[in-house]
Design a protein around this motif. Structure first.
Motif, short mmCIF file in Angstrom:
data_model
loop_
_atom_site.label_atom_id
_atom_site.label_comp_id
_atom_site.label_asym_id
_atom_site.label_seq_id
_atom_site.Cartn_x
_atom_site.Cartn_y
_atom_site.Cartn_z
N GLY A 5 0.79 -1.22 0.00
CA GLY A 5 0.00 0.00 0.00
C GLY A 5 0.82 1.27 0.00
N ARG A 6 2.11 1.17 -0.36
CA ARG A 6 2.93 2.38 -0.48
C ARG A 6 2.67 3.03 -1.84
N ILE A 7 2.40 4.32 -1.82
CA ILE A 7 2.13 5.07 -3.04
C ILE A 7 3.17 6.17 -3.21
N ARG A 8 3.70 6.28 -4.43
CA ARG A 8 4.57 7.41 -4.77
C ARG A 8 4.02 8.07 -6.02
N LEU A 9 3.79 9.36 -5.94
CA LEU A 9 3.40 10.15 -7.10
C LEU A 9 4.62 10.96 -7.51
N VAL A 10 5.05 10.78 -8.77
CA VAL A 10 6.29 11.39 -9.24
C VAL A 10 5.99 12.32 -10.41
N ASP A 11 6.21 13.62 -10.21
CA ASP A 11 6.03 14.63 -11.26
C ASP A 11 4.70 14.45 -11.98
N LEU A 12 3.64 14.23 -11.23
CA LEU A 12 2.35 13.88 -11.80
C LEU A 12 1.65 15.12 -12.38
N VAL A 13 1.27 15.02 -13.65
CA VAL A 13 0.61 16.12 -14.35
C VAL A 13 -0.63 15.58 -15.06
N LYS A 14 -1.73 16.33 -14.95
CA LYS A 14 -2.94 16.00 -15.71
C LYS A 14 -3.52 17.28 -16.30
N ARG A 15 -3.61 17.29 -17.63
CA ARG A 15 -4.20 18.43 -18.33
C ARG A 15 -5.52 18.02 -18.97
N ILE A 29 3.16 8.22 0.10
CA ILE A 29 2.20 7.80 1.12
C ILE A 29 2.64 6.45 1.66
N GLU A 30 2.84 6.38 2.96
CA GLU A 30 3.38 5.18 3.59
C GLU A 30 2.31 4.10 3.74
N PRO A 31 2.72 2.81 3.76
CA PRO A 31 1.76 1.72 4.00
C PRO A 31 1.03 1.91 5.32
N GLY A 32 -0.28 1.71 5.31
CA GLY A 32 -1.06 1.81 6.54
C GLY A 32 -1.31 3.22 7.03
N GLU A 33 -1.05 4.22 6.20
CA GLU A 33 -1.20 5.61 6.60
C GLU A 33 -2.59 6.14 6.22
N PHE A 34 -3.13 7.00 7.07
CA PHE A 34 -4.35 7.73 6.73
C PHE A 34 -3.89 9.09 6.21
N TYR A 35 -3.97 9.25 4.89
CA TYR A 35 -3.39 10.40 4.21
C TYR A 35 -4.51 11.19 3.54
N SER A 36 -4.63 12.47 3.87
CA SER A 36 -5.72 13.28 3.33
C SER A 36 -5.21 14.30 2.32
N PRO A 155 -8.25 -4.61 -0.62
CA PRO A 155 -7.33 -3.77 -1.39
C PRO A 155 -6.13 -3.36 -0.54
N ALA A 156 -5.02 -3.08 -1.21
CA ALA A 156 -3.85 -2.54 -0.50
C ALA A 156 -4.08 -1.08 -0.14
N VAL A 157 -4.91 -0.40 -0.96
CA VAL A 157 -5.19 1.02 -0.76
C VAL A 157 -6.69 1.25 -0.91
N LEU A 158 -7.27 1.99 0.02
CA LEU A 158 -8.66 2.40 -0.10
C LEU A 158 -8.69 3.91 -0.35
N LEU A 159 -9.34 4.30 -1.45
CA LEU A 159 -9.47 5.70 -1.83
C LEU A 159 -10.88 6.17 -1.45
N LEU A 160 -10.96 7.32 -0.78
CA LEU A 160 -12.26 7.81 -0.30
C LEU A 160 -12.46 9.24 -0.78
#
Length: 353
Positions: A5-15, A29-36, A155-160
């Protein structure tokens, strides 16, 4: 706690055509973290969540899940699941069948699917509700069914995506505590989108404050609240007093003709700066009081809030500030027009360059 469940966003762009919705986001975002992801409408938080989920593909950059770039992987092939504000429950299915629905596509035997669905309902404290239809549930109960349906797939990650947004204020507060307790119990990574500052402060291990598609600041709730790095973060998170001033280095600050000392923030800045201080850190006293970091002022009005009283004060240099005095059982004596002294403690006064 899971190591997945570790997430890394690298230079993320959306147009989207000429609009840059996500503008070079880098975060981990670390595994098991509540990240807002916290910010106003249009700041890019929901688009960022949709990029992690796979509902949108980035213009450029990487979405790394446990070290694997998933930027162009279909949503159903990512070990993530999403809970939406609308819950999207099937009205013709009962609670048990709604929760078990996702297992239909995994060739799970019917008996196993029922057992897992009952376990998921027990996890969200809805055992005994399995035969009800969504229309027979309250908003809070429907939200828990949506959670159970997402969690049953492990899931490894839950998105809310603002899952408490449709609920009344009292129920939201109760479910904030429950949701955080549930996340700690199951130990998976939660990525939570909200525009509600109190919600983010209550539940998060870390918060990313977003503006115009960028992350302004990341940190624990205490770090973000107590030590904002920009005027935007100070102003957006909670109530903050922002004042134009001039800094002469080493924390010496001129507010009009009054000289103050600040111990926090960009104290070595020179020239025009912003000063910020939280309302609960300001101290009011009789007009005759003087001393370091004390400025005369006049009460404009008071507002009784129940647990505290908000006092609007006009400072002698012309700034208008808010002061919050906790309710300790005695009536507040400051009335409109009262002359007061306003102490801005140096340890609570922050310079933003």
């Amino acid at each position: 706690m899971s190591t997945n469940g570790r997430i890394r966003l690298v230079d993320l762009v959306k147009r989207f055509a000429d609009v840059v919705a996500v503008d070079g986001v880098n975060t981990e975002i670390e595994p098991g973290e509540f990240y807002s992801l916290l910010g106003p409408s249009g700041c890019g938080k929901t688009t960022t969540l949709r990029l992690i989920a796979g509902f949108e593909q980035p213009t450029s950059g990487q979405v790394l899940l446990d070290g694997v770039d998933m930027a162009h992987t279909a949503p159903h092939k990512r070990n993530v699941n999403t809970v939406f504000q609308s819950y999207a429950l099937f009205p013709h299915l009962n609670v048990l069948d709604n929760v078990a629905f996702g297992l239909r596509f995994q060739s799970v035997p019917k008996a196993d699917a029922r057992r897992r669905a009952l376990e998921a309902l027990d996890l969200v404290r809805l055992n005994g509700f399995e035969k009800r239809k969504p229309s027979q549930l309250s908003g809070g109960q429907q939200q828990r069914v949506a959670l159970a349906r997402a969690l049953i797939l492990s899931p490894a990650v839950l998105l809310l995506d603002e899952p408490l947004g449709a609920l009344d204020a009292k129920l939201r507060k109760a479910l904030q505590v429950e949701l955080k307790a549930l996340q700690e119990e199951i130990g998976i990574t939660f990525v939570y989108v909200t525009h509600d500052q109190e919600e983010a402060l209550t539940m998060s291990d870390r918060i990313a404050v977003m503006s115009d598609g960028r992350v302004e600041q990341t940190g624990s709730p205490r770090e973000i609240y107590e030590a904002p790095k920009t005027a935007y973060v100070a102003d957006f998170l909670g109530v903050s007093n922002l004042m134009d001033a001039r800094c002469e280095g080493t924390g010496r600050v001129a507010l009009g003709e009054f000289e103050l000392q600040a111990l926090e923030g960009s104290i070595d800045a020179r020239g025009a700066v912003k000063l910020t201080i939280r309302p609960e850190r300001i101290q009011l006293g009789p007009h005759s009081h003087s001393g370091p970091n004390v400025i005369p002022g006049m009460v404009e009005r008071t507002v009784y809030l129940g647990n505290a009283t908000q006092i609007i004060v006009n400072l002698a240099p012309g700034q208008r500030i808010q002061v919050v005095v906790p309710n300790e059982g005695e009536a507040i004596s400051y009335q409109s027009g009262a002359q007061v002294s306003v102490c801005l403690p140096q340890e609570a006064l922050r310079v933003l360059s």
